[in-house]
Motif scaffolding. Structure first.
Motif, PDB file in Angstrom:
ATOM      1  N   PRO A   1      -7.605   8.822  -9.163  1.00 46.89           N
ATOM      2  CA  PRO A   1      -8.181   7.793  -8.289  1.00 46.89           C
ATOM      3  C   PRO A   1      -7.802   6.402  -8.765  1.00 46.89           C
ATOM      4  O   PRO A   1      -7.452   6.175  -9.933  1.00 46.89           O
ATOM      5  CB  PRO A   1      -9.690   8.042  -8.415  1.00 46.89           C
ATOM      6  N   GLU A   2      -7.935   5.462  -7.839  1.00 47.38           N
ATOM      7  CA  GLU A   2      -7.655   4.063  -8.149  1.00 47.38           C
ATOM      8  C   GLU A   2      -8.726   3.513  -9.070  1.00 47.38           C
ATOM      9  O   GLU A   2      -9.896   3.873  -8.977  1.00 47.38           O
ATOM     10  CB  GLU A   2      -7.626   3.249  -6.852  1.00 47.38           C
ATOM     11  N   THR A   3      -8.328   2.635  -9.996  1.00 45.81           N
ATOM     12  CA  THR A   3      -9.281   1.909 -10.831  1.00 45.81           C
ATOM     13  C   THR A   3      -8.878   0.449 -10.874  1.00 45.81           C
ATOM     14  O   THR A   3      -7.686   0.120 -10.868  1.00 45.81           O
ATOM     15  CB  THR A   3      -9.318   2.454 -12.274  1.00 45.81           C
ATOM     16  N   TYR A   4      -9.885  -0.412 -10.892  1.00 48.88           N
ATOM     17  CA  TYR A   4      -9.623  -1.840 -11.082  1.00 48.88           C
ATOM     18  C   TYR A   4     -10.891  -2.503 -11.595  1.00 48.88           C
ATOM     19  O   TYR A   4     -12.000  -1.993 -11.417  1.00 48.88           O
ATOM     20  CB  TYR A   4      -9.133  -2.522  -9.797  1.00 48.88           C
ATOM     21  N   VAL A   5     -10.693  -3.615 -12.250  1.00 51.59           N
ATOM     22  CA  VAL A   5     -11.826  -4.396 -12.748  1.00 51.59           C
ATOM     23  C   VAL A   5     -11.427  -5.857 -12.740  1.00 51.59           C
ATOM     24  O   VAL A   5     -10.259  -6.197 -12.960  1.00 51.59           O
ATOM     25  CB  VAL A   5     -12.232  -3.940 -14.169  1.00 51.59           C
ATOM     26  N   GLY A   6     -12.382  -6.707 -12.443  1.00 44.20           N
ATOM     27  CA  GLY A   6     -12.125  -8.147 -12.453  1.00 44.20           C
ATOM     28  C   GLY A   6     -13.345  -8.869 -12.995  1.00 44.20           C
ATOM     29  O   GLY A   6     -14.478  -8.465 -12.760  1.00 44.20           O
ATOM     30  N   SER A   7     -13.108  -9.929 -13.733  1.00 38.55           N
ATOM     31  CA  SER A   7     -14.224 -10.719 -14.249  1.00 38.55           C
ATOM     32  C   SER A   7     -13.822 -12.178 -14.308  1.00 38.55           C
ATOM     33  O   SER A   7     -12.630 -12.510 -14.417  1.00 38.55           O
ATOM     34  CB  SER A   7     -14.650 -10.235 -15.636  1.00 38.55           C
ATOM     35  N   ALA A   8     -14.820 -13.048 -14.230  1.00 36.36           N
ATOM     36  CA  ALA A   8     -14.563 -14.485 -14.294  1.00 36.36           C
ATOM     37  C   ALA A   8     -15.763 -15.149 -14.938  1.00 36.36           C
ATOM     38  O   ALA A   8     -16.894 -14.661 -14.817  1.00 36.36           O
ATOM     39  CB  ALA A   8     -14.318 -15.071 -12.904  1.00 36.36           C
ATOM     40  N   ALA A   9     -15.518 -16.234 -15.614  1.00 35.11           N
ATOM     41  CA  ALA A   9     -16.593 -16.996 -16.250  1.00 35.11           C
ATOM     42  C   ALA A   9     -16.291 -18.473 -16.159  1.00 35.11           C
ATOM     43  O   ALA A   9     -15.134 -18.894 -16.268  1.00 35.11           O
ATOM     44  CB  ALA A   9     -16.752 -16.580 -17.714  1.00 35.11           C
ATOM     45  N   GLY A  10     -17.333 -19.228 -15.945  1.00 38.83           N
ATOM     46  CA  GLY A  10     -17.197 -20.679 -15.940  1.00 38.83           C
ATOM     47  C   GLY A  10     -18.274 -21.260 -16.819  1.00 38.83           C
ATOM     48  O   GLY A  10     -19.400 -20.770 -16.859  1.00 38.83           O
ATOM     49  N   LYS A  11     -17.891 -22.265 -17.549  1.00 46.74           N
ATOM     50  CA  LYS A  11     -18.851 -22.874 -18.452  1.00 46.74           C
ATOM     51  C   LYS A  11     -18.774 -24.372 -18.220  1.00 46.74           C
ATOM     52  O   LYS A  11     -17.734 -24.993 -18.469  1.00 46.74           O
ATOM     53  CB  LYS A  11     -18.484 -22.526 -19.887  1.00 46.74           C
ATOM     54  N   ALA A  12     -19.846 -24.913 -17.735  1.00 44.89           N
ATOM     55  CA  ALA A  12     -19.815 -26.355 -17.463  1.00 44.89           C
ATOM     56  C   ALA A  12     -19.697 -27.158 -18.742  1.00 44.89           C
ATOM     57  O   ALA A  12     -18.878 -28.051 -18.871  1.00 44.89           O
ATOM     58  CB  ALA A  12     -21.041 -26.767 -16.669  1.00 44.89           C
ATOM     59  N   LEU A  13     -20.502 -26.789 -19.712  1.00 48.40           N
ATOM     60  CA  LEU A  13     -20.527 -27.626 -20.913  1.00 48.40           C
ATOM     61  C   LEU A  13     -20.994 -26.834 -22.114  1.00 48.40           C
ATOM     62  O   LEU A  13     -21.893 -26.015 -22.024  1.00 48.40           O
ATOM     63  CB  LEU A  13     -21.461 -28.823 -20.686  1.00 48.40           C
ATOM     64  N   HIS A  14     -20.346 -27.111 -23.198  1.00 51.54           N
ATOM     65  CA  HIS A  14     -20.801 -26.583 -24.479  1.00 51.54           C
ATOM     66  C   HIS A  14     -21.026 -27.786 -25.360  1.00 51.54           C
ATOM     67  O   HIS A  14     -20.130 -28.611 -25.544  1.00 51.54           O
ATOM     68  CB  HIS A  14     -19.749 -25.652 -25.079  1.00 51.54           C
ATOM     69  N   LEU A  15     -22.209 -27.891 -25.861  1.00 50.67           N
ATOM     70  CA  LEU A  15     -22.589 -29.094 -26.595  1.00 50.67           C
ATOM     71  C   LEU A  15     -23.083 -28.734 -27.983  1.00 50.67           C
ATOM     72  O   LEU A  15     -23.906 -27.842 -28.142  1.00 50.67           O
ATOM     73  CB  LEU A  15     -23.689 -29.844 -25.828  1.00 50.67           C
ATOM     74  N   ALA A  16     -22.526 -29.423 -28.951  1.00 51.32           N
ATOM     75  CA  ALA A  16     -22.977 -29.231 -30.331  1.00 51.32           C
ATOM     76  C   ALA A  16     -23.278 -30.599 -30.921  1.00 51.32           C
ATOM     77  O   ALA A  16     -22.421 -31.490 -30.889  1.00 51.32           O
ATOM     78  CB  ALA A  16     -21.918 -28.508 -31.151  1.00 51.32           C
ATOM     79  N   VAL A  17     -24.456 -30.778 -31.421  1.00 59.38           N
ATOM     80  CA  VAL A  17     -24.860 -32.038 -32.021  1.00 59.38           C
ATOM     81  C   VAL A  17     -25.308 -31.757 -33.432  1.00 59.38           C
ATOM     82  O   VAL A  17     -26.242 -30.980 -33.639  1.00 59.38           O
ATOM     83  CB  VAL A  17     -26.005 -32.697 -31.222  1.00 59.38           C
ATOM     84  N   ALA A  18     -24.650 -32.383 -34.348  1.00 59.10           N
ATOM     85  CA  ALA A  18     -24.965 -32.200 -35.762  1.00 59.10           C
ATOM     86  C   ALA A  18     -25.064 -30.728 -36.114  1.00 59.10           C
ATOM     87  O   ALA A  18     -25.986 -30.292 -36.806  1.00 59.10           O
ATOM     88  CB  ALA A  18     -26.263 -32.929 -36.098  1.00 59.10           C
ATOM     89  N   GLY A  19     -24.141 -29.950 -35.597  1.00 58.55           N
ATOM     90  CA  GLY A  19     -24.074 -28.543 -35.976  1.00 58.55           C
ATOM     91  C   GLY A  19     -24.911 -27.606 -35.143  1.00 58.55           C
ATOM     92  O   GLY A  19     -24.784 -26.395 -35.267  1.00 58.55           O
TER      93      GLY A  19
ATOM     94  N   ALA B   1     -12.995 -22.440 -18.187  1.00 59.59           N
ATOM     95  CA  ALA B   1     -12.898 -21.396 -17.166  1.00 59.59           C
ATOM     96  C   ALA B   1     -12.065 -20.239 -17.689  1.00 59.59           C
ATOM     97  O   ALA B   1     -11.078 -20.450 -18.385  1.00 59.59           O
ATOM     98  CB  ALA B   1     -12.269 -21.948 -15.879  1.00 59.59           C
ATOM     99  N   GLU B   2     -12.496 -19.034 -17.335  1.00 64.47           N
ATOM    100  CA  GLU B   2     -11.774 -17.832 -17.730  1.00 64.47           C
ATOM    101  C   GLU B   2     -11.702 -16.885 -16.536  1.00 64.47           C
ATOM    102  O   GLU B   2     -12.591 -16.861 -15.687  1.00 64.47           O
ATOM    103  CB  GLU B   2     -12.489 -17.093 -18.865  1.00 64.47           C
ATOM    104  N   ALA B   3     -10.657 -16.076 -16.500  1.00 61.28           N
ATOM    105  CA  ALA B   3     -10.531 -15.050 -15.461  1.00 61.28           C
ATOM    106  C   ALA B   3      -9.680 -13.915 -15.993  1.00 61.28           C
ATOM    107  O   ALA B   3      -8.747 -14.135 -16.768  1.00 61.28           O
ATOM    108  CB  ALA B   3      -9.901 -15.619 -14.186  1.00 61.28           C
ATOM    109  N   GLY B   4      -9.992 -12.695 -15.584  1.00 64.69           N
ATOM    110  CA  GLY B   4      -9.208 -11.544 -16.027  1.00 64.69           C
ATOM    111  C   GLY B   4      -9.276 -10.439 -14.991  1.00 64.69           C
ATOM    112  O   GLY B   4     -10.270 -10.299 -14.270  1.00 64.69           O
ATOM    113  N   VAL B   5      -8.202  -9.688 -14.870  1.00 60.13           N
ATOM    114  CA  VAL B   5      -8.162  -8.539 -13.962  1.00 60.13           C
ATOM    115  C   VAL B   5      -7.299  -7.439 -14.575  1.00 60.13           C
ATOM    116  O   VAL B   5      -6.523  -7.674 -15.498  1.00 60.13           O
ATOM    117  CB  VAL B   5      -7.562  -8.872 -12.574  1.00 60.13           C
ATOM    118  N   GLY B   6      -7.431  -6.278 -14.014  1.00 64.89           N
ATOM    119  CA  GLY B   6      -6.574  -5.173 -14.421  1.00 64.89           C
ATOM    120  C   GLY B   6      -6.885  -3.974 -13.553  1.00 64.89           C
ATOM    121  O   GLY B   6      -7.911  -3.925 -12.874  1.00 64.89           O
ATOM    122  N   GLY B   7      -6.009  -3.006 -13.558  1.00 69.56           N
ATOM    123  CA  GLY B   7      -6.275  -1.808 -12.776  1.00 69.56           C
ATOM    124  C   GLY B   7      -5.068  -0.917 -12.676  1.00 69.56           C
ATOM    125  O   GLY B   7      -3.991  -1.205 -13.228  1.00 69.56           O
ATOM    126  N   GLN B   8      -5.257   0.147 -11.962  1.00 66.09           N
ATOM    127  CA  GLN B   8      -4.182   1.114 -11.748  1.00 66.09           C
ATOM    128  C   GLN B   8      -4.347   1.696 -10.356  1.00 66.09           C
ATOM    129  O   GLN B   8      -5.461   2.124  -9.999  1.00 66.09           O
ATOM    130  CB  GLN B   8      -4.256   2.237 -12.794  1.00 66.09           C
TER     131      GLN B   8
END
Lengths: 438, 219
Positions: free
Chosen positions: A30-48, A383-390
């Protein structure tokens, strides 16, 4: 005539035989596929200490499972409800939509109220229609303010000025000797430090981060995106009511597409175009502020343009994709912009990453203000995105042999002729033997 | 006689001189005789075999088990499917399911890809012409309007021969012409096929008939 020897058993003619052969049945994959995506508005580090804001995520696969989340503020206590939204379904003709949920985070009190965060919101929606899953996650953070006032107000300002000004002036002397440009910045530095102790250090206005994975026809498309925003360093009253530096960020996106028909995956990224505006004061012979000189730098991937006469801004020596503002000083701020990359894994899955801006402000402030060691790290629009399948693999079944002609329902005409011929030959042979014996 | 003797004189002298030649000729003659008898009696054997099969099929055709299989649409290859009667040429034969060589030993077989007897579409039946009971030996003598009756475990129907040849009720076609057995939805017909000429499989002869009446047994 001699009597013919008796024959024991009459010979029988051979019968026609046919065989019917069927081809082997194979096991289909059977066919297989997967997809994912992520978005991150902000990553904040203050004094560690770090938080991640405006995060969205979406994922789906060929089992008709779809998941999406949107989180306005993660990892911080909030008031007014929740800013988290999560939707998940499995199976055809299903769906779930979680409307926008918003909440206000409490102050980042561990470091004395340095950070003030505005409203954070998240929403999510997933559905599977006619075997095609779709997932969408979204998150927004309205504004973020970083304020070092609390810490700096506790320090003797003269000591701070002496500690900070000398290195700056030393650097400026070198610039004057090299370029011949006369810089009268001592008052400017004082102004900056005063502003540092009396006003906001960093102000960020953000757009929205979205994560989408969509199955339409033969394509599975994953897209992570973070909309633009504006970062203002020392935003209020620093220099003539203008920020020292202002970074305007476009929208960054990462995309990966999987072709269900061919099994080919393709990644791409589109980092944001960033514009940096540096505001420097102009003074007269008496050192009086006469105006503001705004230098604008547009940065695209691999295209770093810095005005020739810009002692306050230069490429960072350790990273050509970065710009250093006020290099060599405790106020040094490194800006990395418009970067991204793709990756192809051995199993054929692909991924793309895009980063709009990473700002490391006051990265050397720890040399004079220990409590602010590490400065302020702000990563914007990731931003990140990934896919794969067969694709499905169908084993071709060998078709059975089809008849090449209508059924044979007639005997061989040659048989009777052969029989008659054989009989005649037998009679002739016996005849010759009979003649011999006469 | 004297002429014959003179023409074969060398052979006769050779036989007189060689004992082994006489023995060989004797054996060959005997072998040829056996083979000739076999070839000439082959058609007789197949008719005998088909007759035995028809007796068995007649009993099976009347059995409740065969009726159940027919209703379920699960009649296996070689099992009785219908009885074909053609009064004009004195045909009364059980037709089996299938047209493979084994099934056709019964005399006539139903094309599995064609509709069941009396149903809509082109019902096709192949029958032997010179062996295995030769049920279709005289289909070339059929005339337009001649009746062909098919009896099934659940009813019967009647067809009338129609005109398809230039001047005859039959048509000669190539063995690879499968168009004659293609289905004709909405047009209930019956197609009979056999080999042509008699004793040869070089061509095929076909006769077609249209459905004119149908009777179904009460449940």
């Amino acid at each position: 005539m001699r009597i013919i020897r008796r024959v024991g058993v009459a010979a029988m003619a051979a019968m026609l035989m046919s065989a019917f052969v069927t081809g082997p049945a194979g096991a289909d994959t059977p066919e297989t596929y997967v997809g994912s995506a992520a978005g991150k508005a902000l990553h904040l580090a203050v004094a560690g200490q770090a938080v991640t804001l405006g995060g969205s995520f979406a994922e789906l696969d060929s089992t008709l499972h779809a998941l999406a989340t949107g989180t306005g503020v993660a990892g911080l206590p909030v008031v007014g409800g929740t800013s988290d939204a999560a939707a998940e379904v499995t199976g055809d003709n299903t769906g779930q939509t979680v409307p926008q949920a918003c909440a206000t985070p409490e102050a980042f009190s561990d470091i004395g109220g340095i950070v003030g965060l505005g409203l954070g919101c998240g929403s999510a929606a997933v559905q599977v229609v006619n075997g095609l899953p779709v997932a969408h996650g979204e998150a927004t953070v309205a504004n973020i303010d970083v304020d070092a006032q609390t810490i700096l107000s506790q320090l003797p300002i003269d000591t701070v000025i002496d500690t900070l000004v000398d290195p700056v002036l030393g650097g400026l002397d070198l610039i004057e000797d090299t370029t011949g440009v006369q810089l009268e910045l001592s008052d400017t530095v004082s102004d900056l430090l005063t502003a540092l102790g009396t006003t906001r250090t960093l102000e960020v206005r953000l757009g929205t981060s979205t994560s989408d994975v969509v199955t339409v026809g033969d394509k599975v498309t994953s897209t992570g995106a973070a909309a633009g925003g504006t970062i203002s360093i020392l935003p209020l009253g620093a220099i003539g009511q203008k920020p020292v530096a202002e970074i305007v960020v476009g929208s960054a996106s990462a995309t990966a597409v999987y072709d269900r028909a061919t099994g080919v995956s393709t990644p791409s990224f589109d980092p944001a175009i960033v514009t940096i505006r540096i505001n420097t004061p102009t003074t007269d012979a008496l050192g009086e502020l006469t105006g503001i000189d705004t230098q604008e730098i547009v940065i695209t991937p691999g295209d770093l343009m810095i005005p020739a006469a810009s002692p306050a801004v230069s490429p960072c020596p350790e990273d050509s994709n970065s710009v250093c503002v006020l290099p060599g000083t405790p106020f040094e701020t490194r800006i990395t912009v418009a970067s991204g990359h793709t990756v192809t894994n051995p199993d054929g899955t692909v991924g793309a990453v895009a980063d709009a801006v990473a700002v490391h402000a006051l990265r050397n402030i720890g040399t004079v203000v220990a409590d602010l060691d590490g400065g302020i790290l702000l990563e914007l629009a990731h931003a990140e995105a990934g896919v794969g399948g067969q694709p499905a693999q169908v084993v071709q079944i060998t078709p059975p042999d089809l008849p090449r002609e209508l059924p044979r329902t007639g005997g061989l005409a040659v048989l009777p002729m052969l029989g008659g011929t054989g009989l005649a030959a037998a009679i002739l042979g016996r005849r010759m033997l009979t003649i011999r014996n006469r | 006689m004297s002429t014959n003797l003179s023409s074969i004189q060398p052979v006769v002298r050779f036989l007189r001189a060689n004992r082994w030649a006489r023995a060989t000729l004797s054996a060959v003659s005997l072998g040829l005789l056996v083979a000739a008898v076999g070839m000439l009696s082959y058609p007789l054997y197949t008719n005998y075999d088909a007759d035995r099969r028809q007796s068995r099929l007649d009993r099976e055709f009347a059995s409740p088990a065969n009726r159940d299989e027919y209703v379920a649409g699960s009649v296996a290859e070689g099992d009785p499917l219908t009885r074909i009667k053609i009064p004009a040429i004195d045909v009364d034969t059980i037709v089996v399911e299938g047209t493979g060589a084994s099934a056709l030993k019964a005399g006539a077989g139903h094309y599995p890809t064609s509709p069941l007897p009396c149903e809509d579409g082109n019902v096709a039946i192949a029958g032997h012409r010179t062996t295995y009971g030769k049920p279709f030996a005289n289909i070339d003598r059929l005339a337009v309007g001649d009746e062909v009756i098919l009896q099934t475990p659940i009813g019967s129907c009647s067809y009338e021969v129609v005109h398809i040849g230039p001047d005859t009720a039959y048509k000669i076609i190539a063995p690879t012409d499968f168009s004659v057995v293609e289905n004709t939805p909405g047009d209930p017909t019956l197609t009979l096929t056999s080999c042509h000429p008699k004793g040869s499989a070089r061509q095929r002869i076909i006769v077609q008939a249209k459905l004119v009446s149908q009777q179904t047994e009460a449940a």
